[in-house]
Design an enzyme around this catalytic site. Structure first.
Site, mmCIF file in Angstrom:
data_model
loop_
_atom_site.group_PDB
_atom_site.id
_atom_site.type_symbol
_atom_site.label_atom_id
_atom_site.label_comp_id
_atom_site.label_asym_id
_atom_site.label_seq_id
_atom_site.Cartn_x
_atom_site.Cartn_y
_atom_site.Cartn_z
ATOM 1 N N PRO A 2 0.886 -1.228 -0.101
ATOM 2 C CA PRO A 2 0.067 -0.035 -0.042
ATOM 3 C C PRO A 2 0.906 1.290 0.001
ATOM 4 C CG PRO A 2 -0.678 -1.645 1.828
ATOM 5 C CD PRO A 2 0.787 -2.087 1.215
ATOM 6 N N GLU A 3 0.885 1.771 -1.057
ATOM 7 C CA GLU A 3 1.277 3.266 -1.226
ATOM 8 C C GLU A 3 0.047 4.341 -1.052
ATOM 9 O OE1 GLU A 3 4.625 4.136 -3.596
ATOM 10 O OE2 GLU A 3 5.162 2.228 -3.577
ATOM 11 N N HIS A 89 -3.673 -14.606 9.653
ATOM 12 C CA HIS A 89 -3.308 -13.185 9.758
ATOM 13 C C HIS A 89 -4.310 -12.026 9.911
ATOM 14 C CE1 HIS A 89 0.508 -14.591 8.964
ATOM 15 N NE2 HIS A 89 0.373 -15.074 7.682
ATOM 16 N N ARG A 108 2.668 -9.544 7.286
ATOM 17 C CA ARG A 108 4.062 -9.195 7.805
ATOM 18 C C ARG A 108 4.086 -8.228 9.082
ATOM 19 N NH1 ARG A 108 6.197 -8.258 1.729
ATOM 20 N NH2 ARG A 108 3.829 -9.115 1.429
ATOM 21 N N ARG A 150 20.234 19.318 0.445
ATOM 22 C CA ARG A 150 20.321 17.652 0.610
ATOM 23 C C ARG A 150 21.320 17.128 -0.542
ATOM 24 N NH1 ARG A 150 14.856 15.104 2.441
ATOM 25 N NH2 ARG A 150 16.459 14.197 3.976
#
Length: 274
Positions: A2-3, A89, A108, A150
């Site tokens: 998931p983004e 899960h 996970r 940066r």
DNA sequence: CCCGATTCCTGTAGGC
DNA sequence: TGCCTACAGGAATCGG
């Protein structure tokens, strides 16, 4: 994994079923997520007044506080029938008075549940986050100004949630490809014009991914159990060694900042102009 | 302050 | 066929 588009897809999928519903019960089968899951039993009896999203966090608000949920790498929130059999899960349930159940599954266990009794924007997980990439606060100028000192790679720069939220490994690689910028270039070497192009590609690609329900590589399913279809639109992610869809050069794979990275050595030559 | 490395976890793919 | 290992990665945290 998931983004932002996958989180937004999940949020949109569950919102109509949650807002206005009352939480009938809370079941925590396994609280050993990234942090010990905070899902107070006191939520039972509470109505859900709002479902929101900030960065990759889904916010579920009740009169006594807000659940702040992160799906981690492999988490999903699905609406199932209250009698649906529990699978492996399936860690957490929010049972709803409607007979539905919001079920959290996460092989996970990189995800998390926090509970915050006041404004979730003031929770420590959210206080230092950068702008939303689909908001007016996000621009090439912002990326440029935040990059001047940066020396890290530009890909790491746009994946830093203090700079801009929601850009994970997949969409970072795709946006850099579409903007023609090499992922390894130092953030401070990318020009203002380059950041303008990069910002607009980030916004465009995330918006398009949301339209098709996100990207399903392996794990991700939306709240209805359906996969997302952005995978077929990926130009570089997962395609190392394959020909570029624009110029047919072989895409190059490498590791950058402990993340796999793919780019086209011909299309992504510059740090700004093209 | 800045930044790279490490850490959490388990399913899956690849090698033999 | 089956075992073993490497790898995937969001983001906090650690160490230099």
């Amino acid at each position: 994994m998931p983004e932002l588009p996958e989180v937004e897809t999940t949020k949109r999928g569950i919102e109509p079923f949650l807002v206005g519903a009352t939480i009938a019960g809370v079941v925590v089968r396994n609280k050993h997520l990234r942090w010990p899951a905070q899902v107070p039993q006191a939520l039972a009896g509470q109505p859900i007044t709002r479902v929101g999203r900030r960065a990759k966090y889904i916010l579920i608000t009740t009169p006594i506080g807000t659940l702040i949920v992160h799906l981690g790498m492999s988490g999903s929130l699905r609406l199932v029938d209250a009698q649906a059999p529990v699978k492996t899960h399936d860690h957490i349930d929010l049972q709803l008075s409607s007979g539905h159940c919001l079920r959290y599954n996460d092989p996970r266990r990189f995800g998390s549940f926090h509970f915050h009794t006041s404004d979730p924007a003031e929770h420590w997980l959210l206080t230092d986050l950068g702008p939303e990439p689909l908001s007016n606060n996000f621009s090439g100028e912002h990326l440029f100004q935040q990059s001047r000192r940066r020396r890290i790679a530009v890909k790491s720069h746009i994946m830093d949630s203090k700079i801009v939220v929601g850009v994970g490994n997949i969409y970072a690689a795709e946006a850099l490809f579409s903007a023609g910028i090499r992922p390894t270039v130092q953030a401070c070497r990318v020009t203002r014009v380059g950041y303008d192009r990069l910002a607009s590609q980030i916004s465009r690609i995330l918006a398009r991914a949301i339209q098709v329900g996100g990207t399903t590589l392996r794990d991700f399913v939306g709240s209805d159990g359906q996969p997302g279809y952005f995978r077929q639109s990926l130009n570089v992610y997962g395609r190392a060694g394959e020909p570029c869809r624009v110029c047919a050069s072989l895409l190059k794979g490498m590791v950058l900042g402990q993340r796999s990275t793919v780019y086209c050595p011909k299309c992504q030559k510059t740090s700004g102009w093209r």
